[in-house]
Design a protein around this motif. Structure first.
Motif, PDB file in Angstrom:
ATOM      1  N   GLY A  97      -7.874 -47.805 -26.926  1.00  0.00           N
ATOM      2  CA  GLY A  97      -9.055 -47.083 -27.353  1.00  0.00           C
ATOM      3  C   GLY A  97     -10.151 -48.040 -27.771  1.00  0.00           C
ATOM      4  O   GLY A  97     -10.112 -49.236 -27.468  1.00  0.00           O
ATOM      5  N   PRO A  98     -11.151 -47.546 -28.513  1.00  0.00           N
ATOM      6  CA  PRO A  98     -12.323 -48.359 -28.814  1.00  0.00           C
ATOM      7  C   PRO A  98     -12.057 -49.490 -29.816  1.00  0.00           C
ATOM      8  O   PRO A  98     -11.381 -49.306 -30.819  1.00  0.00           O
ATOM      9  N   ALA A  99     -12.638 -50.651 -29.520  1.00  0.00           N
ATOM     10  CA  ALA A  99     -12.810 -51.742 -30.481  1.00  0.00           C
ATOM     11  C   ALA A  99     -14.306 -51.993 -30.557  1.00  0.00           C
ATOM     12  O   ALA A  99     -14.943 -52.267 -29.537  1.00  0.00           O
ATOM     13  N   ARG A 100     -14.858 -51.872 -31.738  1.00  0.00           N
ATOM     14  CA  ARG A 100     -16.299 -51.989 -31.899  1.00  0.00           C
ATOM     15  C   ARG A 100     -16.629 -52.970 -33.027  1.00  0.00           C
ATOM     16  O   ARG A 100     -15.954 -52.986 -34.066  1.00  0.00           O
ATOM     17  N   GLY A 101     -17.681 -53.765 -32.834  1.00  0.00           N
ATOM     18  CA  GLY A 101     -18.185 -54.621 -33.905  1.00  0.00           C
ATOM     19  C   GLY A 101     -17.110 -55.471 -34.538  1.00  0.00           C
ATOM     20  O   GLY A 101     -16.491 -56.321 -33.898  1.00  0.00           O
ATOM     21  N   ALA A 119      -8.584 -48.983 -23.361  1.00  0.00           N
ATOM     22  CA  ALA A 119      -9.314 -49.832 -24.302  1.00  0.00           C
ATOM     23  C   ALA A 119     -10.756 -50.038 -23.860  1.00  0.00           C
ATOM     24  O   ALA A 119     -11.042 -50.186 -22.664  1.00  0.00           O
ATOM     25  N   THR A 120     -11.658 -50.055 -24.825  1.00  0.00           N
ATOM     26  CA  THR A 120     -13.056 -50.405 -24.576  1.00  0.00           C
ATOM     27  C   THR A 120     -13.519 -51.331 -25.695  1.00  0.00           C
ATOM     28  O   THR A 120     -12.995 -51.300 -26.813  1.00  0.00           O
ATOM     29  N   PHE A 121     -14.525 -52.157 -25.383  1.00  0.00           N
ATOM     30  CA  PHE A 121     -14.999 -53.181 -26.306  1.00  0.00           C
ATOM     31  C   PHE A 121     -16.527 -53.157 -26.355  1.00  0.00           C
ATOM     32  O   PHE A 121     -17.179 -53.028 -25.321  1.00  0.00           O
ATOM     33  N   ALA A 122     -17.087 -53.323 -27.559  1.00  0.00           N
ATOM     34  CA  ALA A 122     -18.537 -53.460 -27.669  1.00  0.00           C
ATOM     35  C   ALA A 122     -18.881 -54.151 -28.983  1.00  0.00           C
ATOM     36  O   ALA A 122     -18.306 -53.832 -30.028  1.00  0.00           O
ATOM     37  N   GLU A 123     -19.803 -55.105 -28.884  1.00  0.00           N
ATOM     38  CA  GLU A 123     -20.423 -55.680 -30.085  1.00  0.00           C
ATOM     39  C   GLU A 123     -21.677 -54.865 -30.349  1.00  0.00           C
ATOM     40  O   GLU A 123     -22.795 -55.246 -30.011  1.00  0.00           O
ATOM     41  N   SER A 124     -21.484 -53.706 -30.971  1.00  0.00           N
ATOM     42  CA  SER A 124     -22.523 -52.681 -31.024  1.00  0.00           C
ATOM     43  C   SER A 124     -23.498 -52.853 -32.183  1.00  0.00           C
ATOM     44  O   SER A 124     -24.420 -52.048 -32.337  1.00  0.00           O
ATOM     45  N   GLY A 125     -23.337 -53.905 -32.979  1.00  0.00           N
ATOM     46  CA  GLY A 125     -24.215 -54.079 -34.133  1.00  0.00           C
ATOM     47  C   GLY A 125     -25.681 -54.120 -33.777  1.00  0.00           C
ATOM     48  O   GLY A 125     -26.535 -53.615 -34.532  1.00  0.00           O
ATOM     49  N   VAL A 126     -26.016 -54.721 -32.635  1.00  0.00           N
ATOM     50  CA  VAL A 126     -27.423 -54.870 -32.268  1.00  0.00           C
ATOM     51  C   VAL A 126     -28.118 -53.520 -32.130  1.00  0.00           C
ATOM     52  O   VAL A 126     -29.328 -53.407 -32.361  1.00  0.00           O
ATOM     53  N   THR A 127     -27.374 -52.481 -31.779  1.00  0.00           N
ATOM     54  CA  THR A 127     -27.974 -51.156 -31.630  1.00  0.00           C
ATOM     55  C   THR A 127     -28.378 -50.569 -32.980  1.00  0.00           C
ATOM     56  O   THR A 127     -29.127 -49.593 -33.028  1.00  0.00           O
ATOM     57  N   ILE A 152     -22.938 -59.683 -23.921  1.00  0.00           N
ATOM     58  CA  ILE A 152     -22.198 -58.701 -24.714  1.00  0.00           C
ATOM     59  C   ILE A 152     -22.906 -58.418 -26.036  1.00  0.00           C
ATOM     60  O   ILE A 152     -23.074 -57.257 -26.441  1.00  0.00           O
ATOM     61  N   ALA A 153     -23.336 -59.477 -26.726  1.00  0.00           N
ATOM     62  CA  ALA A 153     -23.902 -59.308 -28.072  1.00  0.00           C
ATOM     63  C   ALA A 153     -25.330 -58.783 -28.045  1.00  0.00           C
ATOM     64  O   ALA A 153     -25.721 -57.993 -28.915  1.00  0.00           O
ATOM     65  N   LEU A 154     -26.136 -59.213 -27.078  1.00  0.00           N
ATOM     66  CA  LEU A 154     -27.533 -58.779 -27.045  1.00  0.00           C
ATOM     67  C   LEU A 154     -27.685 -57.357 -26.523  1.00  0.00           C
ATOM     68  O   LEU A 154     -28.597 -56.637 -26.927  1.00  0.00           O
ATOM     69  N   SER A 155     -26.791 -56.944 -25.644  1.00  0.00           N
ATOM     70  CA  SER A 155     -26.905 -55.599 -25.059  1.00  0.00           C
ATOM     71  C   SER A 155     -26.219 -54.533 -25.890  1.00  0.00           C
ATOM     72  O   SER A 155     -26.653 -53.380 -25.914  1.00  0.00           O
ATOM     73  N   GLY A 156     -25.130 -54.904 -26.558  1.00  0.00           N
ATOM     74  CA  GLY A 156     -24.333 -53.909 -27.264  1.00  0.00           C
ATOM     75  C   GLY A 156     -23.595 -52.970 -26.338  1.00  0.00           C
ATOM     76  O   GLY A 156     -23.029 -51.962 -26.774  1.00  0.00           O
ATOM     77  N   ARG A 157     -23.560 -53.277 -25.048  1.00  0.00           N
ATOM     78  CA  ARG A 157     -22.974 -52.365 -24.074  1.00  0.00           C
ATOM     79  C   ARG A 157     -21.445 -52.322 -24.191  1.00  0.00           C
ATOM     80  O   ARG A 157     -20.824 -53.224 -24.745  1.00  0.00           O
ATOM     81  N   VAL A 158     -20.871 -51.275 -23.641  1.00  0.00           N
ATOM     82  CA  VAL A 158     -19.430 -51.059 -23.700  1.00  0.00           C
ATOM     83  C   VAL A 158     -18.769 -51.659 -22.458  1.00  0.00           C
ATOM     84  O   VAL A 158     -19.179 -51.383 -21.327  1.00  0.00           O
TER      85      VAL A 158
END
Length: 227
Positions: A97-101, A119-127, A152-158
């Motif tokens: 499942g999701p791993a975020r930030g 599983a999905t991954f995102a460094e979503s803080g930028v959003t 990954i970090a600048l886009s925040g995409r999954v």
């Protein structure tokens, strides 16, 4: 918020707050740090309860921070990630499942990141106008390279599990990550520890080779010839 279970040489640490996607508060970080500090097993298996790995920092906690307390909260998360990274054994993150930030950052601190197809991954803080501050800006480029880390970090995409595997963010994709931790627990713990030390050695090649010879000789001294 954190539960543990020991089976032989493997300790399972569960982020157990499924109603909030296992998001971590200050108390949760303290409990996780304590669980890692108390462990002595050769393999740690870190995973999340329910249908997520970890949503990262609890947003209610983040919303209560000011400039002074924010640095302390970041340091607290960094301390937990460092404890995982420096654990005297092998640490496996099982990501279903999701791993975020911050959840991605904790996974980055583990030796292996084993994903399920879900599983999905995102460094979503930028959003949100933020970024991951639990060591992610240091570990992410080391693991996936600077170009991929910036994307990954600048886009925040999954990223789905396949893309994460292809860029090195996760190690492999299996149906049940726990089985990887179980198989690792059958290996010699001293050999695994020495392998981990050698692979992460950043000294000049000649010094690394000397340490490699010494570590190999140490293992041979204990070798009984049985496979």
């Amino acid at each position: 918020m954190i539960t543990t279970d020991v089976t032989g040489k493997r300790r399972t640490i569960t982020l157990d707050r499924p109603e909030r996607k296992n998001a971590l508060t200050r108390e949760g970080l303290d409990e996780l740090h304590e669980a890692v500090a108390d462990a002595t097993e050769s393999v740690l298996y870190l995973h999340g309860a329910g249908d997520a790995f970890c949503a990262g920092a609890d947003l209610d906690t983040v919303g209560s921070l000011d400039e002074e307390t924010a640095a302390g909260f970041a340091e607290q998360g960094q301390d937990v990630a460092r404890a995982l990274e420096q654990y005297d054994g092998t640490v496996v993150a099982g990501i279903d499942g999701p791993a975020r930030g911050g959840g991605v950052e904790l996974a980055l601190a583990c030796d292996l990141r084993i994903a399920t197809p879900a599983a999905t991954f995102a460094e979503s803080g930028v959003t949100l106008g933020l970024f991951g501050a639990w060591g992610g800006t240091a570990r992410l480029p080391r693991i996936v390279g600077e170009g991929a880390a910036l994307d990954i970090a600048l886009s925040g995409r999954v990223l789905d599990a396949t893309e994460a595997r292809d860029c090195g963010l996760c190690s492999r994709i299996v149906e049940e990550p726990r089985t990887v931790a179980e198989s690792l627990a059958e290996n010699d713990p001293t050999a695994m520890r020495r392998i981990k030390e050698r692979i992460r050695d950043t000294d000049p090649d000649a010094e690394q080779e000397r340490r490699e010879r010494e570590a190999f000789a140490e293992l041979i001294a204990a070798f009984d010839g049985q496979s």
